[in-house]
Write an enzyme that holds these catalytic residues in place. Structure first.
Site, PDB file in Angstrom:
ATOM      1  CG  ASP A 148      -2.147   1.080   0.918  1.00 54.03           C
ATOM      2  OD1 ASP A 148      -1.904   1.780   0.027  1.00 54.03           O
ATOM      3  OD2 ASP A 148      -2.925   0.904   1.720  1.00 54.03           O
TER       4      ASP A 148
HETATM    5  C1  BGC Z   1      -5.092   3.091   0.053  1.00 51.85           C
HETATM    6  C2  BGC Z   1      -5.029   2.429  -1.256  1.00 51.85           C
HETATM    7  C3  BGC Z   1      -4.749   3.066  -2.351  1.00 51.85           C
HETATM    8  C4  BGC Z   1      -3.481   3.781  -2.566  1.00 51.85           C
HETATM    9  C5  BGC Z   1      -3.063   4.596  -3.389  1.00 51.85           C
HETATM   10  C6  BGC Z   1      -3.874   4.223  -0.110  1.00 51.85           C
HETATM   11  O1  BGC Z   1      -3.984   5.212   1.007  1.00 51.85           O
HETATM   12  O2  BGC Z   1      -5.247   2.509   1.132  1.00 51.85           O
HETATM   13  O3  BGC Z   1      -6.325   1.590  -1.346  1.00 51.85           O
HETATM   14  O4  BGC Z   1      -4.793   2.254  -3.692  1.00 51.85           O
HETATM   15  O5  BGC Z   1      -3.655   4.647  -1.192  1.00 51.85           O
HETATM   16  O6  BGC Z   1      -4.135   5.722  -3.765  1.00 51.85           O
END
Ligand code: BGC
Length: 833
Positions: free
Chosen positions: A232
């Site tokens: 993530d």
């Molecule tokens: C989220 C993800 C997301 C990523 C990119 C993170 O803060 O938890 O679900 O894909 O950001 O935006």
């Protein structure tokens, strides 16, 4: 073109790997920017681009300039209980991805609804692992059969937002296997997603990006997963522990724990080069599958091309199929246009027609907040939808009813704002209009191509025309040094940088109130919010993200509510659209309550008292309390319905389509009755003490009953389950009859219950659990027959001693049911161990 066998693809990958030196290999395992991996021309590898998900494809920017098709929220998709519809959603999103040059969609979110307070509840499918797995399988299949990669996220137990970067979720092994890992396991087996996203949180003491037992052990070892594990965003923290823990790609870049830091660790003997090679092989396999590696044919030779499926039609279909009719008593829905056009029978003083009430009826809330945000090209609001669908001449009035928010909302209504970027000498380097008073720019995408390093200040400037007299409250969103002036008044001049803020708070955090200014309705006032150190840097993230927020004068609601009551009294039917806001349902924080924000509950009660034909449309991605639920004629749950929500709403209200959704999550009456709701860690630890007993599994053994059970939903016709039988191959057949007066669709649900609750040698199990489901449709008076296979897993528990699944022998009752609390027919089977 011939599709290569696995062997020839392997050969291409091995040959490419052999030509890469350590620096190139480690570079490939780190983002080159916010959204992409680098190209390596020396091996014919193109750059791979990723984008959020799950209701659209945002693309590499984070601005309304790059609009996307916006589908209904994942809770809505799951409410269809239809994996084929989820597959259609996947196909249409893949089309969007092709259009935007995106190869990897960062979706679906398949964490479970452990607590209705979870901030991203709207973004996940269900409290039930089987329903989650089936919808997720459909979605992944649709995306990948169209030549785009899907990403299961967030692995694993990322079920709440509080302290999300550090929380250590303590989950026992059996619960992990039977609940939280189960959708990952089933979707991997059924649809082979090409990526998994490793979560921010820790599980049982190890942060997920470094979780060797779960990533290298369970995921790759036991399940044979051959795809890429991507972190993530900002979740990878330690070079050696992450690569050894099974992480392949650290995002975003370029400054992250892989790349040069990983090459250094290999040279220092801290990481084996074979470990790096294994990760690179997986990234090359992903690139090969996507057609980005020269010499290797893609997994899908002729992917779906833009416009094969109509995006708008798909968005409308999903919305329609997701709406859940919770109440229709007296039966006011579907609305009768003839009656609406005529004189009002219940109130001779009235003018008939519809009083449409609620802020969200005009300013539709179509999606949840946070990284799931995309920017629709256009939105059909409930007002637009009804106006277009009602016969000409039908009286339709709209009134706002109540302020939507307990607090600040984006500065949109009445504001005309633009952002002005200046360098240190005050020279303007770029400008951009801001329809919602919010800046969300990443370093690569500053307006007018302004150079990030050269930007010194950003001013959000323009005018505001108040709609009401009185004290208007203003606030700021984001971190930094701000000066906020409204007319002549300096409302705030200070620094906002709380030490304990979520690292992404600048993007996802809620607004902070700064002060009020007395304004006069209709008199424009100059507005300026100057950020003198506007640049955010966190790890790899570089951007400018802040904004202006506003709240109407408090007290205005009294007038608004009176106006709504008057409109309801004068109409045949009152439709009240109630909604949550971005400060209620979003990423980065959990909810503190399930109440509708503002005075919306009071609004509904007052309108319902004024007009017995009151229909409430609940525009929320997750459960809200509805204290007035027995006092209104109809309740229609529309989730966050996507860009075509208003058109779908008109279809359903006027009976052109049936609301055929069923609850994918139990709907509580009150938060204090919810068996599992705590989301706040204690000393950094959140204990899943309830074990597997979440959602309906918990309500079954709880004193109070929910407002509406899991699986519940009415339609415009009635259904009777007439016959159930089970064959040797454990396929259940149910015959059902449409007992109503119009064609309809329903979901037949099967729940399995052990006949003897206290089966010897078996750990505690729920009273009954979902084991299968399918949709059926029939004309009035006609029957339909459905077949639902019972999976072996329905009779298994995770045996912690043996470390494997174990079938629990004994007698089981198989119930056909309308919902988790309403079984209809039963049959029995005997399972041998
Ligand atoms: C989220 C993800 C997301 C990523 C990119 C993170 O803060 O938890 O679900 O894909 O950001 O935006």
């Amino acid at each position: 073109m011939t599709v290569p066998t696995d062997l020839s693809r392997t050969d291409v990958i091995e040959a490419a790997l052999a030509r890469l030196d350590l620096d190139a290999k480690t570079r490939l395992l780190a983002g080159q920017d916010l959204w992409s991996l680098p190209a390596l021309p020396e091996i014919g590898l193109a750059s791979l681009v990723m984008s959020d998900g799950p209701v659209g494809v945002r693309g590499s920017g984070w601005t309304p300039d790059d609009p996307s098709l916006t589908l209904p929220s994942p809770t809505a998709l799951a409410a269809s209980w239809d994996p084929e519809l989820a597959r259609l959603a996947g196909r249409v999103l893949a089309q969007e991805a092709h259009r935007k040059g995106v190869h990897v969609l960062l979706a679906p979110t398949i964490n479970l609804h452990r607590s209705p307070l979870g901030g991203r509840h709207f973004e996940a499918y269900s409290e039930d692992p089987l329903l989650t797995a089936r919808i997720g399988t459909g979605y992944v299949t649709g995306v990948q059969e169209s030549g785009v990669a899907a990403t299961l996220k967030h692995f694993v137990a990322n079920d709440a937002e509080t302290e999300r970067f550090t929380v250590d979720n303590h989950v026992d092994e059996r619960t992990l296997r039977e609940l939280y890992l189960a959708p990952f396991e089933e979707i991997i087996a059924a649809a082979s997603p090409w990526l998994i996203m490793s979560a921010y949180n820790a599980v049982n003491g190890s942060t997920m990006t470094e979780h060797r037992a779960l990533q290298a052990g369970v995921l790759r070892g036991e399940w044979g997963y051959d795809g890429v594990v991507v972190s993530d965003w900002l979740a990878a923290r330690d070079t050696v522990r992450a690569i050894d823990g099974g992480l392949d790609v650290a995002m975003p870049g370029p400054h992250t724990v892989f790349g040069p830091a990983l090459a250094t660790a290999v040279r220092a003997g801290k990481v084996a080069e074979e470990t790096v090679d294994a990760a690179v092989r997986r990234v090359l396999l992903l690139a090969a599958r996507l057609g980005l590696l020269a010499g290797a044919a893609p997994a899908v030779p002729a992917p779906l091309r833009p416009s094969a499926v109509s995006g708008a039609a798909c968005a409308r279909e999903i919305a329609t199929r997701s709406f859940v009719l919770l109440r229709n008593d007296p039966q006011v829905l579907p609305l009768n246009p003839t009656r609406l056009g005529g004189p009002r029978s219940l109130n001779p003083a009235g003018i008939g027609g519809i009083a449409l009430i609620g802020h969200a009826a005009r300013h539709a809330r179509i999606l949840g907040g946070g990284s799931a945000t995309v920017f629709p090209r256009s939105v059909v609001s409930p007002l637009d939808g009804l106006r277009a669908a009602l016969p000409e001449g039908t009286p339709l009035t709209w009134v706002r009813g109540a302020d939507l928010s307990d607090g600040l909302s984006p500065a949109s209504d009445g504001f005309t704002l633009r952002a002005v970027l200046r360098d240190a000498s005050g020279v303007v380097r770029g400008e951009q209009p801001l329809p919602d008073g919010r800046i969300r720019w990443m370093a690569e995408t500053l307006p007018g191509g302004a150079d990030f390093d050269a930007v010194d200040s950003v001013e959000l400037v323009g005018t505001f025309v108040p709609r009401a007299d009185g004290p208007h409250e203003f606030g700021t969103r984001g971190l930094g040094t701000f000066r906020l002036t409204i007319g002549d008044a300096t409302v705030y001049d200070g620094v906002h940088r709380p030490a304990d803020a979520d690292p992404l708070a600048a993007i996802t955090g809620p607004p902070v109130a700064r002060g009020a200014v007395d304004l006069v309705a209709g008199e424009p006032v100059e507005v300026s919010l100057l950020a003198s150190d506007p640049k955010m840097t966190y790890g790899s993230l570089r951007g400018v993200t802040f904004g202006l927020a506003h709240r109407e004068p408090i007290g205005q609601d009294d007038e608004l509510i009176e106006e709504a009551v008057a409109a309801a009294l004068a109409a045949d039917t009152a439709i009240v659209v109630v909604a949550t806001t971005e400060t209620v349902e979003s990423e980065g924080f959990d909810r503190g309550s399930l109440r509708l924000p503002g005075r919306q509950d009071e609004l509904v009660s007052r309108v319902a008292a004024a007009n017995p034909r009151t229909v409430v449309v609940v525009n929320a991605g997750a459960p809200v309390e509805m204290p007035w639920r027995d006092d209104v004629a109809a309740i229609l749950l529309t989730w966050f319905p996507g860009e075509q929500g208003g058109a779908a709403l008109a279809d359903v209200l006027l009976g052109r389509a049936e609301p055929s959704g069923r609850l994918p999550t139990t709907w509580p009456g009150r938060l204090d009755e919810v068996p599992v709701h705590r989301v706040t860690p204690q000393d950094g630890v959140l204990r899943y003490d309830e074990e597997g007993f979440i959602g309906y599994r918990a309500w079954q053994r709880h004193d109070s009953k929910p407002a509406y059970p899991f699986g519940f939903g009415l339609g415009y016709t009635g259904w009777e389950h007439e016959h159930i039988e089970l064959d040797e191959a454990r396929t259940v057949r149910v015959r059902l009859r449409n007992t109503g007066r119009r064609h309809g669709r329903t979901v037949v649900q099967l729940y399995v219950a052990p006949a003897d609750r206290a089966t010897a040698d078996c750990p505690p199990r729920p009273e009954r659990w979902l084991a299968g489901f399918t949709s059926a449709s029939a004309d009035p008076g006609q029957t339909a027959q459905v077949e639902i296979p019972l999976p072996e897993r329905a009779f298994q528990v995770w045996d912690t001693t043996a470390g494997s699944w174990r079938t629990v022998p004994g007698r089981y009752i198989v119930h056909a049911a309308h919902d988790a609390a309403t079984p209809t027919l039963a049959t029995e089977l005997h399972i041998t161990g």
